[in-house]
Each structure stands twice: as C-alpha cells, then as structure tokens.
Scaffold this active site. Structure first.
Site, PDB file in Angstrom:
ATOM      1  N   THR A  15       0.831  -1.221   0.000  1.00 23.54           N
ATOM      2  CA  THR A  15       0.000   0.000   0.000  1.00 23.54           C
ATOM      3  C   THR A  15       0.863   1.268   0.000  1.00 23.54           C
ATOM      4  O   THR A  15       0.742   2.134  -0.873  1.00 23.54           O
ATOM      5  CB  THR A  15      -0.925  -0.003   1.243  1.00 23.54           C
ATOM      6  OG1 THR A  15      -1.693  -1.208   1.230  1.00 23.54           O
ATOM      7  CG2 THR A  15      -1.865   1.188   1.240  1.00 23.54           C
ATOM      8  N   VAL A  16       1.750   1.384   0.980  1.00 22.57           N
ATOM      9  CA  VAL A  16       2.540   2.619   1.110  1.00 22.57           C
ATOM     10  C   VAL A  16       3.663   2.657   0.074  1.00 22.57           C
ATOM     11  O   VAL A  16       3.963   3.716  -0.500  1.00 22.57           O
ATOM     12  CB  VAL A  16       3.109   2.746   2.543  1.00 22.57           C
ATOM     13  CG1 VAL A  16       3.881   4.056   2.693  1.00 22.57           C
ATOM     14  CG2 VAL A  16       1.994   2.677   3.575  1.00 22.57           C
ATOM     15  N   LYS A 207       2.252   5.062  18.265  1.00 23.00           N
ATOM     16  CA  LYS A 207       2.412   6.451  17.803  1.00 23.00           C
ATOM     17  C   LYS A 207       2.514   7.413  18.990  1.00 23.00           C
ATOM     18  O   LYS A 207       3.316   8.349  18.978  1.00 23.00           O
ATOM     19  CB  LYS A 207       1.234   6.817  16.894  1.00 23.00           C
ATOM     20  CG  LYS A 207       1.194   5.991  15.612  1.00 23.00           C
ATOM     21  CD  LYS A 207      -0.161   6.113  14.929  1.00 23.00           C
ATOM     22  CE  LYS A 207      -0.245   5.263  13.678  1.00 23.00           C
ATOM     23  NZ  LYS A 207      -1.618   5.132  13.172  1.00 23.00           N
TER      24      LYS A 207
HETATM   25  P1  NDP Z   1       1.488  -3.849   2.940  1.00 25.09           P
HETATM   26  O1  NDP Z   1       1.238  -5.167   3.565  1.00 25.09           O
HETATM   27  O2  NDP Z   1       0.480  -3.304   2.011  1.00 25.09           O
HETATM   28  O3  NDP Z   1       2.891  -3.872   2.182  1.00 25.09           O
HETATM   29  C1  NDP Z   1       4.013  -4.551   2.673  1.00 25.09           C
HETATM   30  C2  NDP Z   1       4.750  -5.107   1.468  1.00 25.09           C
HETATM   31  O4  NDP Z   1       5.984  -5.670   1.915  1.00 25.09           O
HETATM   32  C3  NDP Z   1       3.967  -6.192   0.739  1.00 25.09           C
HETATM   33  O5  NDP Z   1       4.010  -5.948  -0.642  1.00 25.09           O
HETATM   34  C4  NDP Z   1       4.742  -7.441   1.120  1.00 25.09           C
HETATM   35  O6  NDP Z   1       4.684  -8.442   0.129  1.00 25.09           O
HETATM   36  C5  NDP Z   1       6.136  -6.917   1.233  1.00 25.09           C
HETATM   37  N1  NDP Z   1       7.022  -7.769   1.998  1.00 25.09           N
HETATM   38  C6  NDP Z   1       6.722  -8.573   3.051  1.00 25.09           C
HETATM   39  N2  NDP Z   1       7.840  -9.214   3.474  1.00 25.09           N
HETATM   40  C7  NDP Z   1       8.839  -8.825   2.666  1.00 25.09           C
HETATM   41  C8  NDP Z   1      10.215  -9.161   2.561  1.00 25.09           C
HETATM   42  N3  NDP Z   1      10.781 -10.031   3.396  1.00 25.09           N
HETATM   43  N4  NDP Z   1      10.960  -8.587   1.589  1.00 25.09           N
HETATM   44  C9  NDP Z   1      10.392  -7.699   0.727  1.00 25.09           C
HETATM   45  N5  NDP Z   1       9.086  -7.360   0.765  1.00 25.09           N
HETATM   46  C10 NDP Z   1       8.321  -7.917   1.720  1.00 25.09           C
HETATM   47  O7  NDP Z   1       1.752  -2.821   4.143  1.00 25.09           O
HETATM   48  P2  NDP Z   1       1.566  -1.247   4.130  1.00 25.09           P
HETATM   49  O8  NDP Z   1       2.142  -0.671   2.913  1.00 25.09           O
HETATM   50  O9  NDP Z   1       0.176  -0.922   4.503  1.00 25.09           O
HETATM   51  O10 NDP Z   1       2.446  -0.850   5.419  1.00 25.09           O
HETATM   52  C11 NDP Z   1       3.852  -0.768   5.354  1.00 25.09           C
HETATM   53  C12 NDP Z   1       4.328  -0.073   6.622  1.00 25.09           C
HETATM   54  O11 NDP Z   1       3.773   1.230   6.668  1.00 25.09           O
HETATM   55  C13 NDP Z   1       3.911  -0.747   7.918  1.00 25.09           C
HETATM   56  O12 NDP Z   1       4.937  -0.593   8.867  1.00 25.09           O
HETATM   57  C14 NDP Z   1       2.681   0.047   8.346  1.00 25.09           C
HETATM   58  O13 NDP Z   1       2.470   0.022   9.736  1.00 25.09           O
HETATM   59  C15 NDP Z   1       3.097   1.426   7.900  1.00 25.09           C
HETATM   60  N6  NDP Z   1       2.011   2.354   7.665  1.00 25.09           N
HETATM   61  C16 NDP Z   1       0.960   2.002   6.861  1.00 25.09           C
HETATM   62  C17 NDP Z   1      -0.039   2.903   6.596  1.00 25.09           C
HETATM   63  C18 NDP Z   1      -1.193   2.577   5.737  1.00 25.09           C
HETATM   64  O14 NDP Z   1      -2.083   3.430   5.558  1.00 25.09           O
HETATM   65  N7  NDP Z   1      -1.259   1.393   5.128  1.00 25.09           N
HETATM   66  C19 NDP Z   1      -0.010   4.256   7.175  1.00 25.09           C
HETATM   67  C20 NDP Z   1       1.159   4.540   7.976  1.00 25.09           C
HETATM   68  C21 NDP Z   1       2.115   3.603   8.209  1.00 25.09           C
HETATM   69  P3  NDP Z   1       3.480  -9.531   0.192  1.00 25.09           P
HETATM   70  O15 NDP Z   1       2.216  -8.742   0.046  1.00 25.09           O
HETATM   71  O16 NDP Z   1       3.755 -10.420  -0.963  1.00 25.09           O
HETATM   72  O17 NDP Z   1       3.590 -10.182   1.526  1.00 25.09           O
HETATM   73  N1  HSE Z   2      -3.581   1.179  10.774  1.00 29.19           N
HETATM   74  C1  HSE Z   2      -3.229   2.554  10.889  1.00 29.19           C
HETATM   75  C2  HSE Z   2      -4.500   3.375  11.073  1.00 29.19           C
HETATM   76  C3  HSE Z   2      -2.487   2.987   9.656  1.00 29.19           C
HETATM   77  O1  HSE Z   2      -5.590   2.843  10.938  1.00 29.19           O
HETATM   78  O2  HSE Z   2      -4.384   4.552  11.380  1.00 29.19           O
HETATM   79  C4  HSE Z   2      -1.813   4.304   9.833  1.00 29.19           C
HETATM   80  O3  HSE Z   2      -0.769   4.234  10.716  1.00 29.19           O
END
Ligand code: NDP
Ligand code: HSE
Length: 442
Positions: A15-16, A207
């Site tokens: 996602t991010v 947070k």
């Molecule tokens: P996602 O699950 O959408 O993305 C994580 C990605 O990392 C997936 O594509 C996953 O692949 C990949 N991944 C997992 N393990 C590995 C590895 N060993 N090597 C390489 N890639 C890997 O998570 P988000 O993008 O939502 O979140 C990422 C971070 O951002 C987290 O720490 C979250 O707390 C933080 N965050 C998220 C927010 C949000 O709105 N979503 C907001 C603020 C912070 P696969 O899918 O194939 O497992």
């Molecule tokens: N899971 C978190 C939320 C994502 O709902 O706010 C942002 O950190």
C-alpha cells in the site's frame, strides 16, 4: 554543477510502497525543484516480484531479496515499508551498518526498538526518518521536532488511528456493526496487517509513544504505555455520551505533570464542541499544547497509500538536502540532542489524574443513588453531573433496573479503582461498571 540523483531502494511495495513510487514519479519535477536533486527509485524488493514489476515497469530493478538492496553500493537510502518488528528490525539495522540512510513508516518497530535503532544510526552517522510513522500524511513529527521547538510542551492528544476512528464514526452515524465497519477499513487499506493492533489501541500506543519521546525528550518506552482499545465500547455509551454533550474518541494522550509523564491510549469522552470531537472517518487529528504557542491542532489523512507516501517523500527530501551536512547539523530524530535526554518517569496508570464517565446498571430502588454517591464522596471524588434513565426507557415496560451515568471531576485513577471496587460490591449494582475517561482538552 549537477548533483547526482538520490538513489532509493524500496523494501516492500504494498500500500505505502506503491503510493511512494507513484507520487515520486508523478511529482518528480516539483520534488526535484524542492530537494535540489532528483530522487529516483533505483531498486525495489518485494516477495511478489510479478506484482512489483507491474507497478514499477522497467524503471527500477526488482528483486525478492531485501538484502540485495542493502548490499547495493549505489543505493543511498533504504525505505523500509514491510512492517512488523522481526525482519524489519534486522533489515533496518543492516542498512544502517551499511551506511545507508533509512526512512520507515513502521511505528511498531520504532516504538519497541527506537532507542537501539537511533543509537546505531548516530554511531554510523546516518539519518533515520519516520514522518509517516505517526498520523500518516500529517506532518506532526516535523511540527513537534521543528515547528514547536521553542516550547515547553505540556500535552499532546490525538486521534492517531484511522481504523478505529472510522469504526466509531460508522457505528455512530450509520449504526453499522463493529465487524462490518472494520472490514470496510481493511478494504480501504487503513488497517494494520494484524487489525487487533488497531482495535485494541496498540497502533495508537506505538504512535503516542513516539510523540511522547519527541515532546518531552524521553526515551521511547512503549512498554510503559497504558493501552485500552475500542472492543469493549457499547452503543449505549456512545448514545449517553452524546446526550451529555460529548463524543467518544480513541485518543493517544501524553502529558507532562509534576510527578512525571502520562502516556496512555483509551476511549475518551471529549466535549462535542471541540474541533477534535468532530474529526470523522479515517481522518486523524493531533492537538499539541506548548507554553508559548498555546494549543495547536493538526488535521489530515492518517492512513492510506498516497497520504502516507506524502510523509515518506517529505523524509526523502530532507535526506536529499541534509545528507551532505555533518550529523551535528541535522535535526535529532527525537527532537532533543541524544546526550540531553531526560529520565522523567512514565507514570503507572494508577497515578494518572483525569475525570470519568461511569455507567452503572442498578436496581431501580430507593437509596441506590445515595449509596453510590456516598462511596464517591468518601473517596473525595467530586461529581460533575448525574443522569438517571427511566427504568422503562432502558429495559422496557416493567423493567426493574436502570442505568445511572455519573460524570466526575478530576481524580487519580488509583482512587477511582478503589471507589469502583466498593460500588461494584453493592448488591444493587447489577452489572460490571463501565468506566470511560474524560478529557476537556481546553
Ligand atoms: P502492505 O502489507 O500493504 O505492504 C508490505 C509489502 O511488503 C507487501 O508488498 C509485502 O509483500 C512486502 N514484503 C513482506 N515481506 C517482505 C520481505 N521479506 N521482503 C520484501 N518485501 C516484503 O503494508 P503497508 O504498505 O500498509 O504498510 C507498510 C508499513 O507502513 C507498515 O509498517 C505500516 O504500519 C506502515 N504504515 C501504513 C499505513 C497505511 O495506511 N497502510 C499508514 C502509515 C504507516 P506480500 O504482500 O507479498 O507479503
Ligand atoms: N492502521 C493505521 C491506522 C495505519 O488505521 O491509522 C496508519 O498508521
């Protein structure tokens, strides 16, 4: 002289990660004019190579081994967007050891292991930036660390979890069930990989822990945070709170008090007239009170692909500007110089002072209210308001029990615990007493 592009390696393009890639590409000229150099995603690691390739095309090398990114000498900055605190911690420490700057959105990682990670970065002379880790797209880290730097900060209180705010809003406005609202938040990409982190208050506590460290110059101490989520919240309490002029929000709160620091996350009654009480859906808002500036409020999207990417890229621009500066000229990660941190204690919840909403299901008999208020008076707890429902309204025609709602003035949690134990023991108190903390935020 043209400065060479800043080469980025993305670990995780979910996602991010996708938002970061897309916004960097779409706004490249604008970002370059600000950063003074091009910021390029040169390498991407993700477990799902096919999906990653669909996103980045031929513009970056795609691998499934995150360590290949860290090992690449051409990479200046490693952006950790995998999540969790197992592998992510190892990769971040390895990237630092390899002399890479690190950007992460991973609040769980920093709340638990921030001290170790920041110390490793300081020793290696690299930056660890984490704007996206608190309140997504809202630049609250920048505000706490730089904009409010003149202030002795007194308290910070915020809606810092979009998922729970979305659930509470949907339950209140549309009468949706908890589970349905949670599923919607997951589908919209707001929720953590493990949504219990959202609904049990853990994500907000991660947070709040980071904001507490930055506001007061104390180490990150997630283990000292009091954490209570929204899973026990009843529709009746949302309704009664409204009748009394309050909204219930899951707040992350950290305060400086004479005896130490309060650090807590729990459902909270907030006066309905406060701006923060009207923050709905997945939106976040953070209030910061400083002695010079007074109360300030920051509002925006706290989750989602591009709002979070906005914060990740702000960190990348900072690094692009500051990577050539000496470490002493950079902004310290926790706002205070590492050798000037304070050892102010984080107080146990029993020593926290706040006011309360209590709901007691009682037998509809003479003297019940007098016994309850007598216990509060004996404990020195002052009552602010009392609401007693007609038994018929609560339980239907002929009901023999009713709800009594009491709002108190400030008291210590320990004192309230003792008074609640005595009230609970009354034979006329028929169910577990509901206690929700209340903050005026004035
Ligand atoms: P996602 O699950 O959408 O993305 C994580 C990605 O990392 C997936 O594509 C996953 O692949 C990949 N991944 C997992 N393990 C590995 C590895 N060993 N090597 C390489 N890639 C890997 O998570 P988000 O993008 O939502 O979140 C990422 C971070 O951002 C987290 O720490 C979250 O707390 C933080 N965050 C998220 C927010 C949000 O709105 N979503 C907001 C603020 C912070 P696969 O899918 O194939 O497992
Ligand atoms: N899971 C978190 C939320 C994502 O709902 O706010 C942002 O950190």
């Amino acid at each position: 002289m043209t400065i060479k592009p800043l080469q980025i390696g993305l670990l995780g393009i979910g996602t991010v990660g996708k938002g970061t890639f897309d916004v960097l590409l779409r706004n490249a000229p604008e970002i370059q004019r600000r950063a003074g150099r091009l910021i390029t995603v040169a390498m991407v690691a993700d477990l799902d190579i096919a999906r990653a390739k669909t996103t980045v095309g031929d513009s970056a090398v795609v691998v499934n081994d995150a360590r290949a990114v860290i090992a690449n000498p051409a990479i200046d900055v490693v952006v950790e967007l995998i999540g969790g605190y197992g592998l992510a911690k190892t990769l971040v420490l390895e990237a630092i050891a390899a002399g890479k700057h690190v950007v992460t959105a991973n609040k769980a990682l920093l709340a638990l292991h921030g001290s170790e990670i920041f110390a490793a970065a300081q020793a290696r002379g690299v930056m660890v930036a984490f704007e996206a880790a608190v309140a997504g797209g809202i630049p609250i880290i920048k505000a706490l660390r730089e904009g409010l730097t003149a202030n002795r900060i007194q308290w910070v209180a915020g809606i810092i979890n979009g998922t729970t705010n979305f659930i509470l809003s949907e339950m209140r406005d549309k009468g949706l069930d908890f589970d349905v609202a949670l599923k919607q938040a997951q589908a919209l990409g707001y929720a953590e990989a493990d949504p219990t982190f959202d609904i049990e208050g853990v994500d907000a506590a991660h947070k709040a822990t980071l904001m507490s460290a930055m506001a007061f110059g104390i180490p990150v101490q997630f283990d000292k945070a009091y954490v209570e989520g929204i899973t026990q919240l009843g529709a009746a309490d949302i309704k009664y709170a409204e009748q009394l002029g309050y909204r219930i929000k899951l707040l992350g709160i950290t305060k400086r008090v004479p005896s130490g620091i309060e650090l807590r996350v729990h459902p909270t009654l907030v006066p309905a007239k406060r701006l923060i009480a009207n923050v709905e859906g997945a939106m976040n808002a953070v209030m910061v009170h400083g002695d010079a500036v007074g109360t300030t409020l920051y509002y925006g999207k706290g989750a989602g692909s591009e709002p979070t990417a906005s914060a990740v890229i702000a960190d990348l621009v900072d690094i692009a500007r500051l990577s050539q500066a000496s470490p002493a000229q950079r902004v310290p990660p926790l706002a205070f110089q590492p050798d000037a941190m304070s050892d102010l204690a984080v107080l146990p919840m029993s020593e926290v002072t706040t006011s309360y909403y209590l709901r007691l299901r009682v037998a509809d008999q003479a003297g019940v209210l007098a016994r309850v208020t007598g216990i509060l008076a004996d404990a020195g707890i002052s009552i602010d308001a009392v609401l007693q429902r007609e038994a018929d309204e609560v339980g239907g025609e002929g009901a023999t029990s009713t709800d009594v709602i009491i709002l108190t003035h400030d008291t210590q949690e320990g004192t309230m615990n003792n008074a609640m134990a005595l009230m609970q023991a009354l034979p006329t108190v028929l169910a577990a007493i509901v206690r929700i903390r209340k903050e005026e935020l004035s």
